[in-house]
Design a protein around this motif. Sequence first.
Motif, PDB file in Angstrom:
ATOM      1  N   GLY A   8       0.771  -1.196  -0.112  1.00 45.66           N
ATOM      2  CA  GLY A   8      -0.036   0.121  -0.061  1.00 45.66           C
ATOM      3  C   GLY A   8       0.888   1.274  -0.031  1.00 45.66           C
ATOM      4  N   VAL A   9       1.902   1.263   0.802  1.00 49.23           N
ATOM      5  CA  VAL A   9       2.838   2.491   0.963  1.00 49.23           C
ATOM      6  C   VAL A   9       3.598   2.594  -0.466  1.00 49.23           C
ATOM      7  CG1 VAL A   9       4.870   3.235   1.893  1.00 49.23           C
ATOM      8  CG2 VAL A   9       3.090   2.453   3.332  1.00 49.23           C
ATOM      9  N   GLY A  10       3.966   1.483  -1.055  1.00 47.02           N
ATOM     10  CA  GLY A  10       4.636   1.602  -2.254  1.00 47.02           C
ATOM     11  C   GLY A  10       3.588   2.074  -3.467  1.00 47.02           C
ATOM     12  N   PHE A  11       2.368   1.458  -3.381  1.00 48.84           N
ATOM     13  CA  PHE A  11       1.626   1.990  -4.359  1.00 48.84           C
ATOM     14  C   PHE A  11       0.935   3.518  -4.214  1.00 48.84           C
ATOM     15  CE2 PHE A  11      -2.874   2.574  -6.219  1.00 48.84           C
ATOM     16  CZ  PHE A  11      -2.555   2.256  -7.251  1.00 48.84           C
ATOM     17  N   SER A  12       1.187   3.921  -3.005  1.00 50.64           N
ATOM     18  CA  SER A  12       0.767   5.304  -2.786  1.00 50.64           C
ATOM     19  C   SER A  12       2.159   6.328  -3.089  1.00 50.64           C
ATOM     20  CB  SER A  12       0.491   5.339  -1.219  1.00 50.64           C
ATOM     21  OG  SER A  12      -0.627   5.006  -0.824  1.00 50.64           O
ATOM     22  N   TYR A  13       3.159   5.681  -2.945  1.00 51.91           N
ATOM     23  CA  TYR A  13       4.290   6.448  -3.347  1.00 51.91           C
ATOM     24  C   TYR A  13       4.376   6.825  -4.761  1.00 51.91           C
ATOM     25  CZ  TYR A  13       9.152   7.783  -4.554  1.00 51.91           C
ATOM     26  OH  TYR A  13      10.091   8.252  -5.107  1.00 51.91           O
ATOM     27  N   LEU A  14       4.177   5.626  -5.751  1.00 49.79           N
ATOM     28  CA  LEU A  14       4.253   5.620  -6.936  1.00 49.79           C
ATOM     29  C   LEU A  14       3.105   6.705  -7.562  1.00 49.79           C
ATOM     30  CD1 LEU A  14       4.972   1.936  -8.082  1.00 49.79           C
ATOM     31  CD2 LEU A  14       6.567   3.810  -8.143  1.00 49.79           C
ATOM     32  N   VAL A  15       1.869   6.419  -7.028  1.00 51.80           N
ATOM     33  CA  VAL A  15       0.786   7.506  -7.561  1.00 51.80           C
ATOM     34  C   VAL A  15       1.059   8.830  -7.068  1.00 51.80           C
ATOM     35  CG1 VAL A  15      -1.614   8.233  -7.013  1.00 51.80           C
ATOM     36  CG2 VAL A  15      -0.886   5.579  -7.406  1.00 51.80           C
ATOM     37  N   GLN A  16       1.593   9.131  -6.031  1.00 48.59           N
ATOM     38  CA  GLN A  16       2.075  10.478  -5.703  1.00 48.59           C
ATOM     39  C   GLN A  16       3.010  11.063  -6.315  1.00 48.59           C
ATOM     40  OE1 GLN A  16       2.539  10.340  -1.620  1.00 48.59           O
ATOM     41  NE2 GLN A  16       0.317  10.935  -1.041  1.00 48.59           N
ATOM     42  N   HIS A  17       4.212  10.156  -6.586  1.00 51.31           N
ATOM     43  CA  HIS A  17       5.218  10.525  -7.601  1.00 51.31           C
ATOM     44  C   HIS A  17       4.806  10.896  -9.126  1.00 51.31           C
ATOM     45  CE1 HIS A  17       9.470  10.740  -9.085  1.00 51.31           C
ATOM     46  NE2 HIS A  17       9.209   9.988  -9.966  1.00 51.31           N
ATOM     47  N   ARG A  18       3.817  10.224  -9.588  1.00 49.71           N
ATOM     48  CA  ARG A  18       3.349  10.367 -10.853  1.00 49.71           C
ATOM     49  C   ARG A  18       2.533  11.692 -10.855  1.00 49.71           C
ATOM     50  NH1 ARG A  18       1.017   5.172 -13.638  1.00 49.71           N
ATOM     51  NH2 ARG A  18       2.754   4.484 -14.841  1.00 49.71           N
TER      52      ARG A  18
END
Length: 156
Positions: free
Chosen positions: A17-27
């Motif tokens: 969940g943290v990794g996915f959130s990071y990727l979405v926020q980075h994009r």
Amino acid sequence: MEAVLTSAVAIVGTLLGVGFSYLVQHRMTTRNERFSRWRFLQEERMAAYSAYAASLAQCRRSELDRWHRAQENPGSAEATDARLESYRLRGVARQELFRIRLVAQAPDLVRLAEEALHQVSAIHEAHDEQACHRSGHDARRAVEDFAHAAGQQITS
């Protein structure tokens, strides 16, 4: 053992969940930064293009005034003042042309900007009233061509 497995699944789920959130926020951050840069550049272009068109209009008026003062009373103080004012305004237009060269995407737009300044600068060289009128009309058309092409670049 079941508690350890449940804890491991919870930890893996949390990490995913943290990794996915990071990727979405980075994009989203990257996309917002790109948009902000694009918007800033568009605003800079709008400011540069409109300032250049305005400086060309003032320069055109000054060149026409210079021609008329030189025809009315060559060598007079008014003719000298008009000539000096045309030099000053041509200098302002050249400064604005440098801004155009810095922010314009299209070489064709820079060519139109240079052509417009050339047309405006040539007005005072007319040999008679009809040539002055024609030169002033050609300069106005060149400025309008530049403004049209600049507007096309801004909206595309």
